[in-house]
Design an enzyme around this catalytic site. Structure first.
Site, PDB file in Angstrom:
ATOM      1  N   ASP A   4       0.927  -1.199   0.010  1.00  0.00           N
ATOM      2  CA  ASP A   4      -0.119   0.029   0.018  1.00  0.00           C
ATOM      3  C   ASP A   4       0.923   1.045   0.093  1.00  0.00           C
ATOM      4  OD1 ASP A   4      -1.968   1.828   0.545  1.00  0.00           O
ATOM      5  OD2 ASP A   4      -1.533   1.755   2.605  1.00  0.00           O
ATOM      6  N   ASP A  42      -0.251   5.061   0.735  1.00  0.00           N
ATOM      7  CA  ASP A  42      -0.617   6.252   1.775  1.00  0.00           C
ATOM      8  C   ASP A  42      -0.585   5.598   3.319  1.00  0.00           C
ATOM      9  OD1 ASP A  42      -1.030   8.360   0.006  1.00  0.00           O
ATOM     10  OD2 ASP A  42      -2.841   7.258  -0.842  1.00  0.00           O
TER      11      ASP A  42
HETATM   12  C1  XBP Z   1      -5.516   5.974   0.688  1.00  0.00           C
HETATM   13  C2  XBP Z   1      -6.588   6.923   0.202  1.00  0.00           C
HETATM   14  C3  XBP Z   1      -6.510   7.854  -0.623  1.00  0.00           C
HETATM   15  C4  XBP Z   1      -5.787   9.146  -0.397  1.00  0.00           C
HETATM   16  C5  XBP Z   1      -6.032  10.263  -1.358  1.00  0.00           C
HETATM   17  O1  XBP Z   1      -6.076   4.774   0.713  1.00  0.00           O
HETATM   18  O2  XBP Z   1      -7.714   6.769   0.844  1.00  0.00           O
HETATM   19  O3  XBP Z   1      -7.780   8.277  -1.097  1.00  0.00           O
HETATM   20  O4  XBP Z   1      -6.232   9.659   0.832  1.00  0.00           O
HETATM   21  O5  XBP Z   1      -5.487   9.929  -2.501  1.00  0.00           O
HETATM   22  P1  XBP Z   1      -5.195   3.260   0.833  1.00  0.00           P
HETATM   23  P2  XBP Z   1      -6.587  10.475  -3.815  1.00  0.00           P
HETATM   24  O6  XBP Z   1      -3.754   3.741   1.586  1.00  0.00           O
HETATM   25  O7  XBP Z   1      -5.629   2.367   1.487  1.00  0.00           O
HETATM   26  O8  XBP Z   1      -4.706   3.253  -0.723  1.00  0.00           O
HETATM   27  O9  XBP Z   1      -7.036  11.794  -3.635  1.00  0.00           O
HETATM   28  O10 XBP Z   1      -5.726  10.504  -5.133  1.00  0.00           O
HETATM   29  O11 XBP Z   1      -7.831   9.625  -4.127  1.00  0.00           O
HETATM   30 MG    MG Z   2      -3.089   3.211   3.440  1.00  0.00          MG
END
Ligand code: XBP
Ligand code: MG
Length: 253
Positions: free
Chosen positions: A9, A11
């Site tokens: 993953d 973020d």
């Molecule tokens: C990550 C997210 C993303 C980011 C923003 O979730 O929820 O929406 O917050 O990215 P994960 P965008 O780590 O579970 O993948 O604004 O580009 O959608």
């Molecule tokens: Mg995440």
């Protein structure tokens, strides 16, 4: 069967992008569009339950700004989100967001050991590229055989779609890989795709439910910065390296 691949993953797992990047970029986009919205850290913590920036904006409108008049919510969310992505990429381009403890070391070790690397995220592809290029260099994009992002599948996490998509692209069965996640939505997605998961928590996710995780750690650790084991079997390992991953794999996969 043996361990063939690691799927990460982005973020919250590779870097604290939510606090140090996305939240800042959302608020700057609101300002630039003269919206009198300012998301606090506390509110953002709650909003993170909704994955994907556009869905998060629509959720906010519906639940926190019901009086806001807007003819086409989808088009509006797309516009705000497009600007937010530009701002986020610019921010990452300044080098403001480092990778979390142990991430660079583990990438290098795994790469050397011949493990295949991939990414499974719900964020926008431009955000992933910017983070990798600015922390590891442009050539590091080639370390990742597959980058599954929010535009690859119809359903974002907690749906398992992005993990299934990545496995399919790599022609791997779920028990040939390990997923790395930081959130409840993330582990639900990986588990739905049949993957076992190693979790590293962060300030937004420390109270999440990680049932089914192989192990839950505060971070991946370094030789001089041991990880703290939050849940999982006791181990002699003090940082996550290929040997520790093989130990987990033998036990759980
Ligand atoms: C990550 C997210 C993303 C980011 C923003 O979730 O929820 O929406 O917050 O990215 P994960 P965008 O780590 O579970 O993948 O604004 O580009 O959608
Ligand atoms: Mg995440």
């Amino acid at each position: 069967m043996s361990l063939k691949a690691l799927i990460f993953d982005v973020d919250g797992t590779l870097a604290n992008t939510e606090r140090d990047g996305h939240l800042i970029a959302f608020n700057l986009a609101f300002k630039e569009l003269r919206l009198d919205w300012a998301w606090s850290n506390e509110l953002y913590h709650q909003l993170l339950d909704v994955t994907g920036g556009q869905l998060r904006i629509k959720h906010y409108l519906k639940n926190h700004k019901p009086e806001f008049e807007c003819e086409d919510v989808d088009a509006f969310a797309k516009k705000v989100h497009g600007l937010k992505t530009q701002i986020y990429v610019r921010l990452v381009d300044t080098g403001a967001i480092p990778l979390r403890t142990g991430v660079v070391r583990l990438f290098n070790e795994a790469h050397k050991a011949g493990l295949r690397l991939a990414i499974a995220t719900t964020t926008t592809p431009a955000n992933v590229d910017a983070l990798i290029i600015n922390t590891l260099g442009k050539e590091a994009l080639d370390w990742f055989e597959v980058i599954g992002a929010g535009d690859c599948v119809p359903n974002l996490k907690p749906a398992g779609d992005v993990y299934r998509w990545v496995l399919e692209q790599m022609n791997l069965a779920p028990n040939q890989a390990i997923a790395f996640e930081d959130s409840h939505n993330g582990i639900v997605a990986a588990t739905e795709a049949g993957l076992k998961t190693l979790v590293t928590i962060n300030e937004y996710t420390e109270s999440h439910n990680f049932d089914g995780a192989m192990t839950v750690l505060n971070h991946l650790g370094e030789p001089d910065t041991p990880f703290h084991l939050i849940t999982g079997d006791k181990t002699d390992a003090t940082y996550v390296n290929v040997d520790y991953l093989k130990e987990l794999y033998a036990k759980y996969c």
